[in-house]
Design an enzyme around this catalytic site. Sequence first.
Site, mmCIF file in Angstrom:
data_model
loop_
_atom_site.group_PDB
_atom_site.id
_atom_site.type_symbol
_atom_site.label_atom_id
_atom_site.label_comp_id
_atom_site.label_asym_id
_atom_site.label_seq_id
_atom_site.Cartn_x
_atom_site.Cartn_y
_atom_site.Cartn_z
ATOM 1 N N SER A 144 0.821 -1.216 0.000
ATOM 2 C CA SER A 144 0.000 0.000 0.000
ATOM 3 C C SER A 144 0.848 1.256 0.000
ATOM 4 O O SER A 144 0.338 2.343 -0.260
ATOM 5 C CB SER A 144 -0.852 0.038 1.273
ATOM 6 O OG SER A 144 -1.708 -1.055 1.329
ATOM 7 N N HIS A 178 -1.245 -2.777 -7.155
ATOM 8 C CA HIS A 178 -1.900 -2.427 -5.883
ATOM 9 C C HIS A 178 -3.418 -2.503 -6.069
ATOM 10 O O HIS A 178 -4.041 -1.558 -6.545
ATOM 11 C CB HIS A 178 -1.438 -1.016 -5.465
ATOM 12 C CG HIS A 178 -2.062 -0.530 -4.196
ATOM 13 N ND1 HIS A 178 -2.301 0.794 -3.940
ATOM 14 C CD2 HIS A 178 -2.508 -1.210 -3.107
ATOM 15 C CE1 HIS A 178 -2.864 0.920 -2.755
ATOM 16 N NE2 HIS A 178 -3.004 -0.277 -2.232
ATOM 17 N N GLU A 227 -3.767 0.087 -8.942
ATOM 18 C CA GLU A 227 -2.700 1.077 -9.115
ATOM 19 C C GLU A 227 -1.423 0.338 -9.492
ATOM 20 O O GLU A 227 -1.025 -0.592 -8.785
ATOM 21 C CB GLU A 227 -2.544 1.802 -7.764
ATOM 22 C CG GLU A 227 -1.859 3.111 -7.821
ATOM 23 C CD GLU A 227 -1.856 3.809 -6.451
ATOM 24 O OE1 GLU A 227 -2.136 3.169 -5.417
ATOM 25 O OE2 GLU A 227 -1.542 5.006 -6.431
ATOM 26 N N ASN A 266 -3.206 5.889 -1.507
ATOM 27 C CA ASN A 266 -3.091 6.064 -0.057
ATOM 28 C C ASN A 266 -2.500 7.404 0.356
ATOM 29 O O ASN A 266 -2.684 7.831 1.489
ATOM 30 C CB ASN A 266 -2.324 4.900 0.560
ATOM 31 C CG ASN A 266 -3.222 3.675 0.602
ATOM 32 O OD1 ASN A 266 -4.372 3.759 1.013
ATOM 33 N ND2 ASN A 266 -2.719 2.546 0.133
HETATM 34 P P1 NAD Z 1 -3.974 -9.584 6.127
HETATM 35 O O1 NAD Z 1 -3.436 -9.328 7.502
HETATM 36 O O2 NAD Z 1 -5.446 -9.768 5.948
HETATM 37 O O3 NAD Z 1 -3.259 -10.875 5.467
HETATM 38 C C1 NAD Z 1 -1.878 -11.089 5.444
HETATM 39 C C2 NAD Z 1 -1.630 -12.585 5.267
HETATM 40 O O4 NAD Z 1 -0.222 -12.785 5.087
HETATM 41 C C3 NAD Z 1 -2.042 -13.432 6.484
HETATM 42 O O5 NAD Z 1 -2.869 -14.491 6.044
HETATM 43 C C4 NAD Z 1 -0.722 -13.949 7.032
HETATM 44 O O6 NAD Z 1 -0.837 -15.248 7.616
HETATM 45 C C5 NAD Z 1 0.134 -13.972 5.769
HETATM 46 N N1 NAD Z 1 1.577 -13.981 6.027
HETATM 47 C C6 NAD Z 1 2.280 -13.349 6.993
HETATM 48 N N2 NAD Z 1 3.598 -13.610 6.860
HETATM 49 C C7 NAD Z 1 3.722 -14.435 5.781
HETATM 50 C C8 NAD Z 1 4.833 -15.057 5.147
HETATM 51 N N3 NAD Z 1 6.075 -14.859 5.573
HETATM 52 N N4 NAD Z 1 4.589 -15.842 4.071
HETATM 53 C C9 NAD Z 1 3.337 -16.048 3.613
HETATM 54 N N5 NAD Z 1 2.242 -15.477 4.189
HETATM 55 C C10 NAD Z 1 2.441 -14.677 5.252
HETATM 56 O O7 NAD Z 1 -3.458 -8.355 5.248
HETATM 57 P P2 NAD Z 1 -4.165 -7.694 3.960
HETATM 58 O O8 NAD Z 1 -5.147 -6.676 4.411
HETATM 59 O O9 NAD Z 1 -4.571 -8.770 3.031
HETATM 60 O O10 NAD Z 1 -2.941 -6.862 3.362
HETATM 61 C C11 NAD Z 1 -1.910 -7.498 2.617
HETATM 62 C C12 NAD Z 1 -1.147 -6.436 1.816
HETATM 63 O O11 NAD Z 1 -2.074 -5.752 0.954
HETATM 64 C C13 NAD Z 1 -0.477 -5.345 2.665
HETATM 65 O O12 NAD Z 1 0.715 -4.960 2.047
HETATM 66 C C14 NAD Z 1 -1.493 -4.222 2.621
HETATM 67 O O13 NAD Z 1 -0.902 -2.959 2.841
HETATM 68 C C15 NAD Z 1 -1.998 -4.355 1.186
HETATM 69 N N6 NAD Z 1 -3.326 -3.776 0.940
HETATM 70 C C16 NAD Z 1 -4.317 -3.896 1.858
HETATM 71 C C17 NAD Z 1 -5.570 -3.341 1.582
HETATM 72 C C18 NAD Z 1 -6.680 -3.452 2.573
HETATM 73 O O14 NAD Z 1 -7.705 -2.765 2.411
HETATM 74 N N7 NAD Z 1 -6.552 -4.293 3.590
HETATM 75 C C19 NAD Z 1 -5.797 -2.679 0.367
HETATM 76 C C20 NAD Z 1 -4.777 -2.615 -0.564
HETATM 77 C C21 NAD Z 1 -3.528 -3.157 -0.269
#
Ligand code: NAD
Length: 324
Positions: A154, A182, A194, A232
């Site tokens: 993000s 993104h 993005e 963001n």
């Molecule tokens: P989340 O916490 O829902 O999921 C993250 C997952 O990664 C978990 O299932 C965790 O077990 C797994 N994980 C952790 N360490 C790991 C590893 N070493 N190997 C494999 N898996 C691993 O997070 P999210 O909301 O899905 O966000 C993920 C990414 O997407 C982040 O970079 C976030 O900034 C980005 N993002 C999030 C959103 C949002 O609205 N939540 C929107 C756009 C981008």
Amino acid sequence: MITSRAFRSLSKRYVCLQCRQFSSTKPALSSEQAAEIKKLGVVGAGQMGLGIALTASRMAKVPVTVIDTSQQSLDKGFAFADKLLSKDVQKEKLSQSDADAARQRLTSSTKMDDLGDVDMVIEAVPEIVDLKKSIFTPLAQICPPHAILATNTSSISITLIAAATTKDPTDLSASSRVISTHFMNPVPVQKGVEIIAGLQTSASTLATAVEFCKRMGKIPSQSADTPGFLANRILMPYINEAIICLETNVGHAEDIDSIMKNGTNVPMGPLQLADFIGLDTCLAIMNVLHSQLGDSKYRPSVRLRQMVDAGWLGKKSGRGFYVY
Ligand code: NAD
């Protein structure tokens, strides 16, 4: 690397990252020239990773291997995918056979070594710079030498993530294949994606990523590799300001959300949106904006820090600004 020649023929909405200027023609590489993605890997089976995997399987019709270190996350994510597919079948947005086919294209694993046959991988682990780097170092070794290595970060620098793929910064063989796709939350619903190229990213990587996002039914926009990119840089200070309004008693949570929802015609207010994104993710993004841009206007609100300290991460943990 995007050379000046490649840049001259990039599209109207595509930017040369070195000179930070927009050009006005179509992308240099057409969909035929862009490498074809026949198999996808996704690292991280959280709300974003699972959404990306499901959308790729359903729309681009590619097999997807989803990797997570937590079997519990994989089980939860796949159960959620089943629920989304059956909902769409009930609403007659999808036939049962298409839903079954989309589900069969999804496989899960806890071992990153299972990504040895993918054409593209999209990383979606938590927004922690050292964690992202620790994923890209082995990915560059495990994935085939042609594979696109994308991140769903993000806010974190793509150039920095790309640099983690090699010990020799002059060797662009892996770093030129790193890019950000993104996606927005929830991935199956939000059209926008993005695209951010790092300093090392090649023009063919950019074109391939754009084409694949289109195959997933998305509308790509490009941003420069600066903290928080576009989405963001604009969205998070808005959410943070809403939390500061709550913290300084300018309004109750319901009133803050109500005035923004009903007064600016957005589908949900900023606090509810923060709960949906995840408050840990919001804090991580604000920390990147604040530390990298050095402007006090990006200081994360005290209440946001407290909520994360308490483990109240929003919808995913059952409690945030609201209880779920
Ligand atoms: P989340 O916490 O829902 O999921 C993250 C997952 O990664 C978990 O299932 C965790 O077990 C797994 N994980 C952790 N360490 C790991 C590893 N070493 N190997 C494999 N898996 C691993 O997070 P999210 O909301 O899905 O966000 C993920 C990414 O997407 C982040 O970079 C976030 O900034 C980005 N993002 C999030 C959103 C949002 O609205 N939540 C929107 C756009 C981008």
